[in-house]
Scaffold this active site. Structure first.
Site, mmCIF file in Angstrom:
data_model
loop_
_atom_site.group_PDB
_atom_site.id
_atom_site.type_symbol
_atom_site.label_atom_id
_atom_site.label_comp_id
_atom_site.label_asym_id
_atom_site.label_seq_id
_atom_site.Cartn_x
_atom_site.Cartn_y
_atom_site.Cartn_z
ATOM 1 C CE LYS A 145 2.086 -10.981 -6.845
ATOM 2 N NZ LYS A 145 1.059 -10.910 -7.917
ATOM 3 C CE1 TYR A 166 2.967 -8.986 -3.880
ATOM 4 C CE2 TYR A 166 5.365 -8.913 -4.072
ATOM 5 C CZ TYR A 166 4.109 -8.699 -4.617
ATOM 6 O OH TYR A 166 3.994 -8.206 -5.896
HETATM 7 P P1 NAD Z 1 -2.324 -1.374 -7.776
HETATM 8 O O1 NAD Z 1 -2.650 -1.413 -6.313
HETATM 9 O O2 NAD Z 1 -1.993 -0.052 -8.422
HETATM 10 O O3 NAD Z 1 -3.497 -2.053 -8.607
HETATM 11 C C1 NAD Z 1 -4.053 -3.282 -8.198
HETATM 12 C C2 NAD Z 1 -5.515 -3.326 -8.603
HETATM 13 O O4 NAD Z 1 -6.042 -4.591 -8.178
HETATM 14 C C3 NAD Z 1 -6.358 -2.243 -7.909
HETATM 15 O O5 NAD Z 1 -7.176 -1.579 -8.853
HETATM 16 C C4 NAD Z 1 -7.203 -3.039 -6.905
HETATM 17 O O6 NAD Z 1 -8.492 -2.472 -6.667
HETATM 18 C C5 NAD Z 1 -7.308 -4.385 -7.601
HETATM 19 N N1 NAD Z 1 -7.608 -5.466 -6.657
HETATM 20 C C6 NAD Z 1 -7.011 -5.716 -5.461
HETATM 21 N N2 NAD Z 1 -7.605 -6.744 -4.857
HETATM 22 C C7 NAD Z 1 -8.590 -7.169 -5.697
HETATM 23 C C8 NAD Z 1 -9.576 -8.186 -5.612
HETATM 24 N N3 NAD Z 1 -9.685 -8.966 -4.521
HETATM 25 N N4 NAD Z 1 -10.431 -8.345 -6.646
HETATM 26 C C9 NAD Z 1 -10.353 -7.536 -7.734
HETATM 27 N N5 NAD Z 1 -9.459 -6.538 -7.856
HETATM 28 C C10 NAD Z 1 -8.590 -6.355 -6.840
HETATM 29 O O7 NAD Z 1 -1.113 -2.408 -7.933
HETATM 30 P P2 NAD Z 1 -0.049 -2.663 -9.122
HETATM 31 O O8 NAD Z 1 1.243 -2.137 -8.657
HETATM 32 O O9 NAD Z 1 -0.590 -2.244 -10.435
HETATM 33 O O10 NAD Z 1 0.043 -4.259 -9.032
HETATM 34 C C11 NAD Z 1 -0.625 -5.103 -9.943
HETATM 35 C C12 NAD Z 1 -0.022 -6.493 -9.856
HETATM 36 O O11 NAD Z 1 1.375 -6.393 -10.138
HETATM 37 C C13 NAD Z 1 -0.145 -7.182 -8.499
HETATM 38 O O12 NAD Z 1 -0.419 -8.553 -8.693
HETATM 39 C C14 NAD Z 1 1.234 -6.997 -7.906
HETATM 40 O O13 NAD Z 1 1.540 -8.015 -6.975
HETATM 41 C C15 NAD Z 1 2.092 -7.083 -9.135
HETATM 42 N N6 NAD Z 1 3.411 -6.472 -8.994
HETATM 43 C C16 NAD Z 1 3.528 -5.137 -8.701
HETATM 44 C C17 NAD Z 1 4.790 -4.585 -8.578
HETATM 45 C C18 NAD Z 1 4.995 -3.128 -8.244
HETATM 46 O O14 NAD Z 1 6.127 -2.764 -7.879
HETATM 47 N N7 NAD Z 1 3.989 -2.264 -8.364
HETATM 48 C C19 NAD Z 1 5.949 -5.387 -8.773
HETATM 49 C C20 NAD Z 1 5.777 -6.728 -9.078
HETATM 50 C C21 NAD Z 1 4.501 -7.261 -9.187
#
Ligand code: NAD
Length: 247
Positions: A147, A143
């Site tokens: 990133k 991961y």
């Molecule tokens: P989440 O799982 O709640 O939402 C992610 C969304 O992306 C989902 O609706 C999923 O269906 C969609 N998705 C996944 N694969 C896909 C694909 N191949 N094509 C189209 N859509 C796709 O996750 P989140 O926590 O909202 O995370 C969103 C972003 O933020 C990600 O890139 C994640 O790496 C990043 N992020 C999250 C956190 C955290 O702690 N939640 C921290 C840092 C970064």
């Protein structure tokens, strides 16, 4: 006059968590927002079933947005998936699967949208990176590699497209309270203890809110931020840069 009036945005992963918060925030600012997601809301005409891991799906989605709204000004490359473990724990197929979504997905969506962005007077791209890009977190090797690539790719894209009038930036959220993290907690042996540990890891003592990340994304995407490109904003309660003494 709202800051995003007359602008059209694509938000990938916009059906959940941080992406859904970004979609609400840009919409509240006057943008017309198209959501690309694997699990779109079928009842919402602004949601498009797009898999960022599939080039034909991405190209069809971008063409459909351009057809429906007539322009594309803002691309928020937010879709991403997690991966747990050290480098001993994930095989080549899992490395390819995660990098394909988290990194190459950004290239696919941006590549398809570029001809429209070049026509926009306020073109902006915001990528979602992570605290994992700037801090070494245990058991997140794959991961983190994905990133870290997003952070570096953001700078390279910003350099390539500056003279075309396209700004490119990213946000680095800390652990945010989204369905993703709820799923992680649900799979822990003791979810309450795991949540307490995650809260304690944040210098400000709690998880980041998706709306807080969305506000930073809106700042970076805004036509008012014309001098901001090639940079990242940490939205992580101080985790990246602060070293507090124990209370
Ligand atoms: P989440 O799982 O709640 O939402 C992610 C969304 O992306 C989902 O609706 C999923 O269906 C969609 N998705 C996944 N694969 C896909 C694909 N191949 N094509 C189209 N859509 C796709 O996750 P989140 O926590 O909202 O995370 C969103 C972003 O933020 C990600 O890139 C994640 O790496 C990043 N992020 C999250 C956190 C955290 O702690 N939640 C921290 C840092 C970064």
């Amino acid at each position: 006059m709202n800051e995003f009036d007359n602008l059209v945005a694509i938000v990938t992963g916009g059906a959940s968590g941080i992406g859904a918060a970004i979609t609400r925030r840009l919409g509240a600012g006057g943008a017309q927002v198209a959501v690309f997601d694997l699990q779109p809301d079928a009842a919402d005409p602004s949601h498009f079933a797009v898999n960022v891991a599939d080039d034909a799906s991405v190209r069809a989605g971008v063409a459909a947005v351009a057809e429906r709204y007539g322009r594309i000004d803002i691309v928020i490359n937010n879709a991403g998936i997690g991966a747990q473990g050290t480098i001993a724990d994930n095989d080549d197929d899992e490395w390819a699967r995660v990098l394909n979504i988290n990194v190459i997905g950004i290239a696919r969506v941006t590549r398809a949208a570029l001809p429209y962005l070049r026509e926009s007077p306020s073109a902006a791209i915001v990528n979602t990176s992570s605290i994992a890009a700037t801090a070494g977190l245990p058991a997140r090797a794959l991961y983190t590699a994905s990133k870290g690539a997003v952070l570096s790719l953001t700078r390279a894209m910003a350099a390539d497209h500056l003279r075309e009038g396209i700004r490119v930036n990213c946000v680095n959220p800390g652990t945010a309270d989204t369905p993703w993290v709820s799923r992680l907690l649900d799979s822990a042996a003791d979810p309450a203890a795991e949540r307490a540990a995650l809260n304690a890891r944040q210098p400000h003592g709690r998880l980041v809110k998706a709306d807080e990340v969305a506000d930073a994304v809106a700042y970076l995407a805004s036509p008012r931020s014309g001098s901001t490109t090639g940079t990242s904003i940490a939205v992580d309660g101080g985790m990246q840069d602060l070293r507090l003494r124990p209370e």
